[in-house]
Design an enzyme around this catalytic site. Sequence first.
Site, PDB file in Angstrom:
ATOM      1  N   LYS A  13       2.605  -7.782   8.675  1.00  7.82           N
ATOM      2  CA  LYS A  13       3.428  -7.789   7.460  1.00  7.82           C
ATOM      3  C   LYS A  13       4.473  -6.675   7.455  1.00  7.82           C
ATOM      4  CE  LYS A  13      -0.221  -5.676   4.642  1.00  7.82           C
ATOM      5  NZ  LYS A  13      -1.010  -5.211   5.822  1.00  7.82           N
ATOM      6  N   ARG A 127      -0.694  -1.605  18.965  1.00  9.96           N
ATOM      7  CA  ARG A 127       0.420  -1.215  18.084  1.00  9.96           C
ATOM      8  C   ARG A 127       0.874   0.224  18.371  1.00  9.96           C
ATOM      9  NH1 ARG A 127      -0.083  -2.347  11.782  1.00  9.96           N
ATOM     10  NH2 ARG A 127      -1.821  -0.906  11.829  1.00  9.96           N
TER      11      ARG A 127
HETATM   12  P1  AMP Z   1      -1.107   0.944   6.115  1.00  7.50           P
HETATM   13  O1  AMP Z   1      -0.036   1.626   6.890  1.00  7.50           O
HETATM   14  O2  AMP Z   1      -0.598   0.050   5.028  1.00  7.50           O
HETATM   15  O3  AMP Z   1      -2.126   0.272   7.010  1.00  7.50           O
HETATM   16  O4  AMP Z   1      -1.912   2.117   5.354  1.00  7.50           O
HETATM   17  C1  AMP Z   1      -2.549   3.163   6.050  1.00  7.50           C
HETATM   18  C2  AMP Z   1      -3.539   3.872   5.145  1.00  7.50           C
HETATM   19  O5  AMP Z   1      -2.852   4.447   4.008  1.00  7.50           O
HETATM   20  C3  AMP Z   1      -4.609   2.987   4.519  1.00  7.50           C
HETATM   21  O6  AMP Z   1      -5.707   2.769   5.387  1.00  7.50           O
HETATM   22  C4  AMP Z   1      -4.994   3.787   3.279  1.00  7.50           C
HETATM   23  O7  AMP Z   1      -5.800   4.901   3.615  1.00  7.50           O
HETATM   24  C5  AMP Z   1      -3.651   4.331   2.830  1.00  7.50           C
HETATM   25  N1  AMP Z   1      -2.957   3.403   1.908  1.00  7.50           N
HETATM   26  C6  AMP Z   1      -1.800   2.716   2.147  1.00  7.50           C
HETATM   27  N2  AMP Z   1      -1.472   1.963   1.086  1.00  7.50           N
HETATM   28  C7  AMP Z   1      -2.438   2.181   0.153  1.00  7.50           C
HETATM   29  C8  AMP Z   1      -2.675   1.680  -1.148  1.00  7.50           C
HETATM   30  N3  AMP Z   1      -1.858   0.792  -1.731  1.00  7.50           N
HETATM   31  N4  AMP Z   1      -3.785   2.116  -1.812  1.00  7.50           N
HETATM   32  C9  AMP Z   1      -4.616   3.013  -1.266  1.00  7.50           C
HETATM   33  N5  AMP Z   1      -4.468   3.516  -0.034  1.00  7.50           N
HETATM   34  C10 AMP Z   1      -3.380   3.108   0.682  1.00  7.50           C
END
Ligand code: AMP
Length: 213
Positions: A13, A127
């Site tokens: 995404k 990745r």
């Molecule tokens: P992502 O890059 O979206 O995979 O996010 C990496 C990490 O950031 C996640 O595993 C969470 O620890 C934190 N994180 C990102 N977005 C959120 C969110 N909306 N709510 C809570 N934690 C988040």
Amino acid sequence: MRLIFLGPPGVGKGTQAELLAKKYSIPKLSTGDLLRDAVRNKTPLGVEAKGFMDRGELVPDQVVIGLVREKLESRECENGFILDGFPRTVPQADQLTSILKSRAAGLDRVIYFWIPKEEIVTRISGRRSCPKCKSVYHIHSVPPKNEGICDGCGAELTQRMDDKPDTVESRLSVYQEQTAPLIEYYKSKNLLSELDGSGAVHDVQGQLIALLS
Ligand code: AMP
């Protein structure tokens, strides 16, 4: 165009959001990127978030909501946005609704990307991302022109700490428990569209554009 991209980690995404944001000239807001920047810059918010992120857990709702609210209320988002990785819990989704309501705005669509679980693990392990301009690559399917170097800005690509196998397992169970309920949440509001994310990046992008037009 106000969009949410929903789906498990590694589904693609972020890559799709980046391409679409360029095409429509609207910002992509990735809470993961915002939080990683805060961690890198050792801001108070970053210091608070780091432990949760390293363990593959969610950062507390109030922290993330504050971050998103500030962005959504900025001029940058006046003409729309793509939210990548937010909301991730029902309270976050409720808060998003009230932030948008206070601006007399609504969501146009929530795109739920899905792929088989085995593919998620393969995608995440290959990745690599650019810490500077946030471009995302895959060592096999979307390799940079020069190994380990970002095509866009020339910075050295890195593997995210939370993309290591143990943390990926916790992230997937956190997704199932806390984020997957948002599929029904947005379905019941007639906002959800599903998209098979397992094809090549450009094929999925084509399907996404067709779905939105
Ligand atoms: P992502 O890059 O979206 O995979 O996010 C990496 C990490 O950031 C996640 O595993 C969470 O620890 C934190 N994180 C990102 N977005 C959120 C969110 N909306 N709510 C809570 N934690 C988040």
